[in-house]
Design an enzyme around this catalytic site. Structure first.
Site, PDB file in Angstrom:
ATOM      1  N   ASP A 537       0.824  -1.208   0.000  1.00  0.00           N
ATOM      2  CA  ASP A 537       0.000   0.000   0.000  1.00  0.00           C
ATOM      3  C   ASP A 537       0.857   1.256   0.000  1.00  0.00           C
ATOM      4  O   ASP A 537       1.885   1.326   0.686  1.00  0.00           O
ATOM      5  CB  ASP A 537      -0.912   0.034   1.233  1.00  0.00           C
ATOM      6  CG  ASP A 537      -1.920  -1.109   1.235  1.00  0.00           C
ATOM      7  OD1 ASP A 537      -2.029  -1.802   0.199  1.00  0.00           O
ATOM      8  OD2 ASP A 537      -2.600  -1.298   2.258  1.00  0.00           O
ATOM      9  N   LYS A 631      -5.765  11.177  10.615  1.00  0.00           N
ATOM     10  CA  LYS A 631      -5.547  10.404   9.386  1.00  0.00           C
ATOM     11  C   LYS A 631      -6.402  10.872   8.218  1.00  0.00           C
ATOM     12  O   LYS A 631      -5.889  11.156   7.133  1.00  0.00           O
ATOM     13  CB  LYS A 631      -5.798   8.914   9.642  1.00  0.00           C
ATOM     14  CG  LYS A 631      -5.542   8.053   8.399  1.00  0.00           C
ATOM     15  CD  LYS A 631      -5.660   6.563   8.690  1.00  0.00           C
ATOM     16  CE  LYS A 631      -5.392   5.759   7.418  1.00  0.00           C
ATOM     17  NZ  LYS A 631      -5.449   4.306   7.652  1.00  0.00           N
ATOM     18  N   ASP A 812      -4.157   2.757  -4.795  1.00  0.00           N
ATOM     19  CA  ASP A 812      -2.758   2.903  -4.380  1.00  0.00           C
ATOM     20  C   ASP A 812      -2.288   1.663  -3.634  1.00  0.00           C
ATOM     21  O   ASP A 812      -1.315   1.708  -2.885  1.00  0.00           O
ATOM     22  CB  ASP A 812      -2.577   4.154  -3.500  1.00  0.00           C
ATOM     23  CG  ASP A 812      -3.366   4.072  -2.202  1.00  0.00           C
ATOM     24  OD1 ASP A 812      -4.256   3.200  -2.110  1.00  0.00           O
ATOM     25  OD2 ASP A 812      -3.108   4.875  -1.287  1.00  0.00           O
TER      26      ASP A 812
END
Length: 883
Positions: A537, A631, A812
């Site tokens: 990732d 985050k 991603d």
């Protein structure tokens, strides 16, 4: 009650399609050919059943006007009725004498609102209720119009207060009864504060309400003929009544459109043969065309899709075809566990939605006598209802995913067709797919494995640690975590229903799948054939791409583009900076203050407490600010989020769930706490990734100039029209960002939702470019197009250079089987370096739009952002860039 019967579609042409059947039979045999076409047939039938179920639910609930089948009809009828209402107003004003009762009530309400309420309420009554007498329908219309007049004044007279304090809460309420009850409380509170002119609403008399409704029905008939009146039991005492019915041609129009929509709403499923290769902009993925052939690019219109028809982009086609040619299968061991534990009342996996609703809190014994106890109980009960609404939706999704997994469990291989959005991001088409949540990903494994080998076993253990959430430490520590938990892992693999340690991990189902494979290696050694997808990732992908294109060493280090002995955690870095500010504010911050607020309309002065940064810092320190708080905000920075967006994210992701769970009692003023934290995150992230913020601002400047209309200052002549933004990604995918202002005007009603009104005069002009959306959308769309290009390039590179055949792809996140993991690990980095060494994507973007600027705009365009000293080749040596 009018019945609207939708004719069932005949999809037999899909299952009986001769050309795809013969092609498939030649390659895969007749059995699989039949099964594949039967699945495609079934997908359309499933979609039709879903549409019909929703339509029938809306009919019963009186919400048919909200269905896409009815909207074109309403769009057609509205201008006619609006015109009739305006004409009637003029007719009444022109006459002398006493004015009709209905006029006295309707003259202050927008004709658009009256027309829409009349049409929507009439449709609701005629399709959901048995009592369709004129009196009943008229009464319903009158009450709905009164509600709009009464509560609409809050929206119109107190617009600022409504937008800030009421609108969001109103939208959370579901159903007319709850919305109205909420607005009654709001109204009473506002009146007590002297708002709304201090005047309480004088309720309409029942007879007046019916007068209003009857006149609206008359104008509906006069202008549209949508309904007709029928006398029932004429002359029979007590039974003589007049009923209202939907005109047959209108009922048929709704039914016909509903049938057509039901026929083009497939619930796509996986394939049992490799998907049809993409060779053009439509017709790939599934083998039979069906009513709605799949498009390569998901666009908002056919016109937008046709732009790609003659585009030469061989690398893009190649990447999508390689990706969708990946063979998958159901992980039967994980499925067996999921089938059982998802039915448990107390499931050990925290994220699994429960079968039953959470019990309401116990009512206090003095609830009837204690207003504060009643308020507290209602607040707690509301939280339960709010959570239950989400639970139901998630439970339905979970059961569908399990049903699909069980359906394909005995197939040796299944495949997932892929296409792209207009930015070039790659998506699986079917609802059940490898890009889903943890459970869905755990239920799937790749079909083609290889002996795991020593290197593959190493990467398997890294993957296991990642699934457990031990992914912010160096690889040796991840390996150590797995080795120290060898007994736990083996116990979970042996008896996962008894040993549920796996359920405590960060990604429980993916970790359980790892446990089974780890045990397989223990039992069979390094020759064990393993097909579990291991994922690498990105580390805050958007900022990685901005840092690479700008050679930003500071930002690049924060997102692991540079070699490092430790994992750089940008979310943790920002959280640390936030905590430093919190510590300082807790000691030296501002104190609470009582501020006076003057009402703009009434002039009334009131006082409220504004928390100082000292108190707010104390609240956040008591709660604890970790990477989980920062985050989402940091992650979405590269996708256009700013301080205001951060505020909403903090409120939704952290504060509200904490309050609901009882862990957020320190947040006495949630909005102030969210605003304070958003400000700190914004300040902290802005100094961490300076170059990324600069690039985003530069892109916005470019989009703003292109979206501006240039006029001659003297003559007013348009020298250059507003332009869309266009660029091409490094692998040749063209992107058109073209947000347009809707030609329609939006009508907002208090309880009946929103509706877009078509202009009454067709100007035959395309709608204008929406300059605001062009500017705000460019940064996220540009960086999404770059990560989409990187993914496609990686697929082609890994396939052609390293012979990798199986890919698990989520924007991603790059995955493959353990035996090929080391090569994919290299390929992801090699393509990142190759992309930004061979392409200056910002300079290319400038070249592609500079020619469209008017000469008067050239000096307004800021210079390209300066580049830093990041050595792109260092990415090749970075363990944690994609890990």
């Amino acid at each position: 009650m009018n019945t609207i019967n939708i004719a069932k579609n005949d999809f037999s042409d899909i299952e009986l399609a001769a050309i795809p059947f013969n092609t498939l039979a030649d390659h895969y045999g007749e059995r699989l050919a039949r099964e594949q076409l039967a699945l495609e047939h079934e997908s359309y039938e499933m979609g039709e059943a879903r549409f019909r179920k929703m339509f029938e639910r809306q009919l019963k609930a009186g919400e048919v006007a909200d269905n896409a089948a009815a909207k074109p009809l309403i769009t057609t009828l509205l201008p006619k009725m609006i015109a009739r209402i305006n004409d009637w107003f003029e007719e009444v004003k022109a006459k002398r004498g006493k004015r009709p009762t209905a006029f006295q009530f309707l003259q202050e309400i927008k004709p658009e609102a009256v027309a829409y309420i009349t049409i929507k309420t009439t449709l609701a009554c005629l399709t959901s209720a048995d009592n369709t007498t004129v009196q009943a329908v008229a009464s319903a219309i009158g009450r709905a119009i009164e509600d709009e007049a009464r509560f609409g004044r809050i929206r119109d007279l107190e617009a600022k207060h409504f937008k800030k304090n009421v609108e969001e809460q109103l939208n959370k309420r579901v159903g007319h009864v709850y919305k109205k009850a909420f607005m009654q409380v709001v109204e009473a509170d506002m009146l007590s504060k002297g708002l709304l002119g201090g005047e309480a609403w004088s309720s309409w008399h029942k007879e007046d309400s019916i007068h209003v409704g009857v006149r609206c029905i008359e104008m509906l008939i006069e202008s549209t003929g949508m309904v007709s009146l029928h006398r029932q039991n004429a002359g029979v005492v007590g039974q003589d009544s007049e009923t209202i019915e939907l005109a047959p041609e209108y009922a048929e129009a709704i039914a016909t459109r509903a049938g057509a929509l039901a026929g083009i709403s497939p619930m796509f499923q996986p394939c049992v043969v490799p998907p049809k290769p993409w060779t053009g902009i439509t017709g790939g993925g599934y083998w039979a065309n069906g009513r709605r052939p799949l498009a390569l690019v998901r666009t908002h219109s056919k016109k937008a899709l046709m732009r790609y028809e003659d585009v030469y982009m061989p690398e893009v086609y190649k990447a999508i075809n390689i990706a969708q040619n990946t063979a998958w299968k159901i992980n039967k061991k994980v499925l067996a566990v999921a089938n059982v534990i998802t039915k448990w009342k107390h499931c050990p996996v925290e994220d699994i939605p429960a079968i039953e609703r959470e019990e309401l809190p116990m009512k206090p014994e003095d609830i009837d006598m204690n207003p504060e106890a009643l308020t507290a109980w209602k607040r707690a009960a509301a939280a339960v209802y709010r959570k239950d609404k989400a639970r139901k939706s998630r439970r339905i999704s979970l059961e569908f995913m399990l049903e699909q997994a069980n359906k394909f469990a005995n197939h040796k291989a299944i495949w997932f067709p892929y296409n792209m959005d207009w930015r070039g991001r790659v998506y699986a088409v079917s609802m059940f797919n490898p890009q889903g949540n943890d459970m869905t990903k755990g239920l799937l494994t790749l079909a083609k494995g290889k002996p795991i080998g020593k290197e593959g076993y190493y990467w398997l253990k890294i993957h296991g640690a990642n699934c457990a959430g031990v992914d912010k430490v160096p690889f040796p520590e991840r390996i150590k975590f797995i080795e120290e938990n060898h007994e736990n892992i083996m116990a979970c693999a042996k008896s996962p229903l008894e040993n549920t340690w796996w359920a405590e991990q960060d990604s429980p189902f993916c970790f359980l799948a790892f446990c089974f494979e780890y045990a397989g290696v223990q039992h069979h050694g390094l020759s064990y054939n393993c097909s579990l997808p291991l994922a690498f990732d990105g580390s805050c992908s958007g900022i990685q791409h901005f840092s690479a294109m700008l050679r930003d060493e500071v930002g690049g280090r924060a997102v692991n583009l540079l070699p490092s002995e430790t994992v750089q955690d940008i979310y943790g870095i920002v959280a640390k900076k936030v905590n430093e500010i919190l510590q300082a504010d807790a000691i030296n911050g501002t104190d609470n203050e009582v501020v006076t607020v003057t009402d703009e309309n009434t002039g009334e002065i009131s006082e409220k407490v504004k928390l100082g940064t000292k108190a707010l810092a104390g609240q956040w320190l008591a709660y604890g600010v970790t990477r989980s708080v920062t985050k989402r905000s940091v992650m979405t920075l590269a996708y256009g989020s700013k301080e205001f967006g951060f505020r909403q994210q903090v409120l939704e992701d952290t504060i509200q769930p904490a309050i609901d769970s009882g862990k957020g009692l320190m947040f006495t003023q949630p909005n102030q706490a969210a605003g304070y934290m958003a400000k700190l995150i914004w300040e902290s992230v802005s100094v961490t990734v300076v170059a990324a913020v600069e690039a985003m601002n530069w892109l916005k400047s470019a989009a703003k100039l292109l979206a501006a209309e240039v006029k001659d200052k003297k003559t007013g002549e348009i020298l250059r029209k507003r332009c869309a933004v266009h660029w091409v990604t490094p692998d040749g995918f063209p992107v058109w960002q073209e947000y347009k202002k809707p030609i329609q005007t939006r009508l907002n009603l208090m309880f009946l939702g929103q509706f877009r009104l078509q202009p009454t005069i067709n100007t035959n002009k395309d709608s204008e470019i929406d300059a605001h959306k062009q500017e705000s959308g460019i940064a996220p769309n540009f960086v999404h197009s770059q990560d989409g290009s990187h993914l496609r390039k990686t697929v082609v590179w890994a396939h052609e250079k390293y012979g990798i055949e199986s890919f698990a792809l989520i924007h991603d996140s790059f995955g493959t089987i353990p035996a090929d993991a080391a090569n994919l690990f290299k390929a992801v980095r090699e393509t990142m370096v190759d992309t930004y060494e061979s392409c200056d994507v910002l300079a290319d973007f400038y070249d592609q739009f500079a020619d469209q600027l008017h000469e008067s705009q050239l000096d307004k365009m800021p210079a390209l952002p300066a580049k830093g000293n990041l050595n792109l080749r260092d990415i090749l040596e970075s363990d944690f860039a994609f890990a």
